[in-house]
Design a protein around this motif. Structure first.
Motif, PDB file in Angstrom:
ATOM      1  N   PHE A  12       0.896  -1.273   0.005  1.00  0.00           N
ATOM      2  CA  PHE A  12       0.047  -0.049   0.094  1.00  0.00           C
ATOM      3  C   PHE A  12       0.633   1.168  -0.095  1.00  0.00           C
ATOM      4  O   PHE A  12       0.735   2.195  -0.547  1.00  0.00           O
ATOM      5  N   ALA A  13       2.011   1.236   0.858  1.00  0.00           N
ATOM      6  CA  ALA A  13       2.859   2.365   0.918  1.00  0.00           C
ATOM      7  C   ALA A  13       3.593   2.648  -0.347  1.00  0.00           C
ATOM      8  O   ALA A  13       3.544   3.865  -0.728  1.00  0.00           O
ATOM      9  N   GLU A  33      11.139  -4.412  -5.164  1.00  0.00           N
ATOM     10  CA  GLU A  33      10.197  -5.344  -4.485  1.00  0.00           C
ATOM     11  C   GLU A  33      10.966  -6.743  -4.235  1.00  0.00           C
ATOM     12  O   GLU A  33      11.282  -7.425  -5.357  1.00  0.00           O
ATOM     13  N   ARG A  34      10.821  -7.227  -3.030  1.00  0.00           N
ATOM     14  CA  ARG A  34      11.609  -8.495  -2.921  1.00  0.00           C
ATOM     15  C   ARG A  34      11.069  -9.647  -3.331  1.00  0.00           C
ATOM     16  O   ARG A  34      11.668 -10.744  -3.785  1.00  0.00           O
ATOM     17  N   VAL A  41       1.593  -7.047   2.706  1.00  0.00           N
ATOM     18  CA  VAL A  41       0.595  -8.141   3.609  1.00  0.00           C
ATOM     19  C   VAL A  41      -0.391  -8.774   2.894  1.00  0.00           C
ATOM     20  O   VAL A  41      -0.631  -9.800   3.376  1.00  0.00           O
ATOM     21  N   ARG A  43      -0.576  -9.837  -0.095  1.00  0.00           N
ATOM     22  CA  ARG A  43      -0.110 -10.896  -0.924  1.00  0.00           C
ATOM     23  C   ARG A  43       0.448 -12.175   0.033  1.00  0.00           C
ATOM     24  O   ARG A  43       0.094 -13.105  -0.289  1.00  0.00           O
ATOM     25  N   ASP A  53      -9.768  -5.151   8.899  1.00  0.00           N
ATOM     26  CA  ASP A  53     -10.897  -4.943   9.953  1.00  0.00           C
ATOM     27  C   ASP A  53     -11.227  -3.528  10.093  1.00  0.00           C
ATOM     28  O   ASP A  53     -11.812  -3.261  11.104  1.00  0.00           O
ATOM     29  N   TYR A  59     -10.219   1.888   4.494  1.00  0.00           N
ATOM     30  CA  TYR A  59      -9.077   1.229   4.341  1.00  0.00           C
ATOM     31  C   TYR A  59      -9.053   0.749   2.794  1.00  0.00           C
ATOM     32  O   TYR A  59      -9.073   0.026   2.079  1.00  0.00           O
ATOM     33  N   VAL A 102      16.360  -5.533  -1.073  1.00  0.00           N
ATOM     34  CA  VAL A 102      17.452  -4.512  -0.693  1.00  0.00           C
ATOM     35  C   VAL A 102      18.224  -4.963   0.524  1.00  0.00           C
ATOM     36  O   VAL A 102      17.337  -5.299   1.656  1.00  0.00           O
ATOM     37  N   ILE A 387      -4.318   2.499   8.222  1.00  0.00           N
ATOM     38  CA  ILE A 387      -2.915   2.667   7.981  1.00  0.00           C
ATOM     39  C   ILE A 387      -2.969   3.563   6.690  1.00  0.00           C
ATOM     40  O   ILE A 387      -1.933   4.298   6.303  1.00  0.00           O
TER      41      ILE A 387
END
Ligand code: FAD
Length: 480
Positions: A12-13, A33-34, A41, A43, A53, A59, A102, A387
Motif C-alpha cells: 500500500f505504501a 520489491e523483494r 501483507v 499478498r 478489520d 481502508y 534491498v 494505515i
C-alpha cells in the motif's frame, strides 16, 4: 539504470508514493520489491478468513474508492486485486523491479546520493531513498522447546500452507491475536478438533455494521465519502478512549457487557477477560470469535505451553493436546524497524546503532544524519484506524520534500538535530501521558524488549494529518 528516487517495497505504501510522485509529474523512480508480486501483507497473508478489520471505504485510497467490495470489509483476495488495479490504472507497475530485495544502503554525501545494494549484489544510485517495507513482514514463530520434533506440518499464518488439507484434522493454533481471530472461526467448522492456545486474552469487539459500499453514481460517491468520514470519526474516538482513565474504564465496562451477552458460563468468561487496560494493545474486531470458542470441537488452553512434542503440544500442566497440524498465529516483530536492512548515514553510522534501544523518527519519517531518506509506516505511525490514511499523509509529505530539494538545487536535505530532539521529547511525553500504553501489565508489539513504545502514534489521525500536511523546510538543513 539509476533513478532519482528508489522506493523499497510495493505494498500500500510504495504504491501510494508512486501514485503521488506521478501526480506531481515525477517519473524518475523505481520501486524495488523483494517478492515477485505487489501487495505486501495482502499478498502474503492469504489464510482463510483474511480481511481488513477497518471498513473498506476507509481502508482504501481516498482517491480510488469505487471498487466492487463484496461487503463492508474487503477480503484479502479483493484487497490484493484492488491494489493491482490501482497500480495498473496509475501506471505504477512499470516502475517496479520484482525479486529485488534491498540488503543495504549508504549515503555518499559528496555526490548527495544513496548507494543501494540488493541481496543479489546489484548496486543502484539514487538521490532519494524511501523505505516502504511495512511493519508486518517478518513473522515470528516462538522458540518453543521440541518444535522440530513435531511429526505433522506446522506453519505461520502469514506463510499459510495451502497444500495442507485441514478438513477432518486435529489442529492446534498457537496465539489469539489479530490473524488468529480471523482464521480460527474460518477453519473451525471444517476441522475435526481445534485447540486454541491463548497466552493473553484480547479485547474483541463486534465489527461495525453495514454492507458493501455503494458504487457508481455521484450520489454513491457522496455516500462513500460520508461513510468514510463516519468510520474515521469512530476510530478517532478509540484514540480519545485511550486518553482519559474514565474512558478506558467505560470501554472496559462495555466490553464486559458484550462478553457477558456472548458467554454465559462465568468461569469460562473469566478466562476470556483481558488482564490489561483497554488500549494497551491493538483492539480486535470479530463477530464470531467468542461463538467459535464455544463450539463443541474447540478447546481453549490457557495454562501456557511447555513444549511441542511429536504428537502435538504439551501445556504447562503436563497435558498433551494431540494435533495433526500446528498453526502459529503468533504475529510479527514490528518494533524492529528496517531490519534486516543496513542503512548507513552521512557520518558512517548505521541507523540501528544510531537508534540504540529503539527506533525514532521525526513524524515517523526522517532521521537526522540520514539525508534524503524517508520512511513510510515508520516509527510511531501505527494507529487504531486506517494505515492507508497515514500512508497517504506520508506520501504527500515526501513528494513535497523532494520538490523542496529540487527547488533549492541542493544536493541533500538533512533533518536538524534540534528538531529531532524536540520532536522525540514531545512524543515520549505524549506516550507517557496516555499511560495505558506503558501500563506495567501491558506487553504488546507496540514496544521493544526494553519497553520503549516505537510503533504507536500517540495522538489522533487528524493531528498526524495536520503535522504532515506541509513540509516545514526550516526543519531541514539543505546542502548544495
Ligand atoms: C493480516 C493483516 C491484516 C491487516 N489489517 C489491517 C487493517 O484492517 N487496517 C489497517 O489499517 N491495517 C491493517 N494491517 C496493517 C498493514 O500492514 C497496513 O495496513 C498496510 O498494508 C501496510 O502497507 P505497507 O506497504 O507499508 O507494508 P507491506 O504491506 O508490508 O508491504 C511492504 C512491501 O515491502 C516488501 N519488502 C520488505 N522488505 C523489503 C526489502 N528489503 N527489499 C525489497 N522489498 C521489501 C515486502 O515484500 C512488501 O511487499 C494489517 C496487517 C496484517 C499483517
Amino acid at each position: 539504470m539509476n533513478s532519482e528516487i528508489i522506493i523499497i517495497g510495493a505494498g500500500f505504501a510504495g504504491i501510494a508514493l508512486g501514485i503521488a510522485l506521478k501526480r506531481a509529474g515525477i517519473e524518475s523512480f523505481t520501486i524495488l520489491e523483494r517478492s515477485d508480486a505487489i501487495g505486501g501483507v495482502w499478498r502474503d497473508n492469504h489464510y482463510p478468513g483474511a480481511a481488513c478489520d477497518v471498513p473498506s471505504t476507509f481502508y482504501s485510497y481516498s482517491f480510488d474508492s469505487d471498487y466492487p467490495w463484496s461487503g463492508r470489509y474487503g477480503k484479502q483476495a479483493e484487497i490484493l486485486d484492488y491494489l493491482r488495479q490501482c497500480a495498473t490504472k496509475h501506471g505504477i507497475t512499470a516502475h517496479i523491479r520484482f525479486n529485488a530485495e534491498v540488503a543495504a544502503a549508504d549515503f555518499d554525501a559528496q555526490a548527495g546520493e544513496w548507494r543501494v545494494r540488493t541481496t543479489a549484489g546489484e548496486e543502484q544510485r539514487a538521490r532519494f531513498l524511501i523505505s516502504a517495507i511495512g511493519l508486518f513482514n517478518r513473522p515470528i514463530v516462538p522458540e518453543l522447546r521440541g518444535r522440530a520434533s513435531f511429526l505433522g506440518p506446522q506453519f505461520h499464518s502469514a506463510q499459510w500452507n495451502d497444500a495442507v488439507a485441514l478438513d477432518g484434522k486435529r489442529v492446534a493454533v498457537i496465539g489469539t491475536g489479530a490473524s488468529a481471530i480471523q482464521f480460527v472461526p474460518a477453519i473451525a467448522p471444517r476441522v475435526a478438533h481445534l485447540t486454541v492456545f491463548q497466552r493473553s486474552p484480547p479485547y474483541v469487539f463486534p465489527r461495525l455494521p453495514g454492507g458493501a459500499p455503494p458504487r457508481g453514481s455521484l450520489g454513491a460517491l457522496l455516500r462513500r465519502k460520508l461513510d468514510r468520514l463516519g468510520i474515521y470519526l469512530t476510530f478517532e474516538k478509540l484514540n480519545t478512549r485511550r486518553r482519559a482513565e474514565f474512558e478506558t474504564h467505560a470501554t472496559q465496562g462495555a466490553f464486559r457487557t458484550y462478553l457477558s451477552a456472548k458467554v454465559q458460563d462465568s468461569a469460562f468468561r473469566e478466562r476470556l477477560m483481558p488482564r490489561y487496560p483497554f488500549g494497551c494493545k491493538r483492539t480486535l474486531f470479530s463477530n464470531d470469535w467468542y461463538d467459535t470458542l464455544l463450539r463443541e470441537n474447540v478447546d481453549l488452553v490457557d495454562t501456557g505451553i511447555d513444549a511441542i512434542v511429536p504428537e502435538g503440544v504439551r501445556s504447562a500442566d503436563g497435558a498433551v493436546h494431540e494435533a495433526d497440524v500446528i498453526i502459529y498465529g503468533t504475529g510479527f516483530s514490528p518494533a524492529e524497524f528496517l531490519l534486516p536492512m543496513r542503512i548507513t548515514g552521512n557520518d558512517g553510522r548505521e541507523i540501528h546503532d544510531y537508534w540504540g534501544d529503539g527506533a525514532e523518527a521525526y513524524l515517523g519519517m526522517a532521521v537526522a544524519g540520514f539525508p534524503n531518506f524517508f520512511m513510510m509506516y515508520g516509527p510511531n505511525t501505527n494507529v487504531p484506524g486506517s494505515i492507508v490514511f497515514m500512508l497517504e499523509c506520508q506520501a504527500g509529505y515526501i513528494v513535497q520534500a523532494i520538490r523542496a530539494l529540487a527547488r533549492r538545487r541542493a544536493r541533500y536535505m538533512n533533518l536538524r538535530k534540534d528538531i529531532e530532539r524536540c520532536f522525540n521529547a514531545e512524543l515520549r511525553a505524549r506516550i507517557n501521558a496516555i499511560g495505558v500504553l506503558i501500563a506495567p501489565e501491558c506487553r504488546s508489539y507496540f514496544m521493544t524488549a526494553s519497553r520503549k513504545i516505537t510503533v504507536q502514534w500517540p495522538g489522533f489521525m487528524s493531528q498526524y494529518y495536520w503535522r504532515t500536511r506541509k513540509v516545514r523546510t526550516a526543519d531541514y538543513e539543505f546542502a548544495r
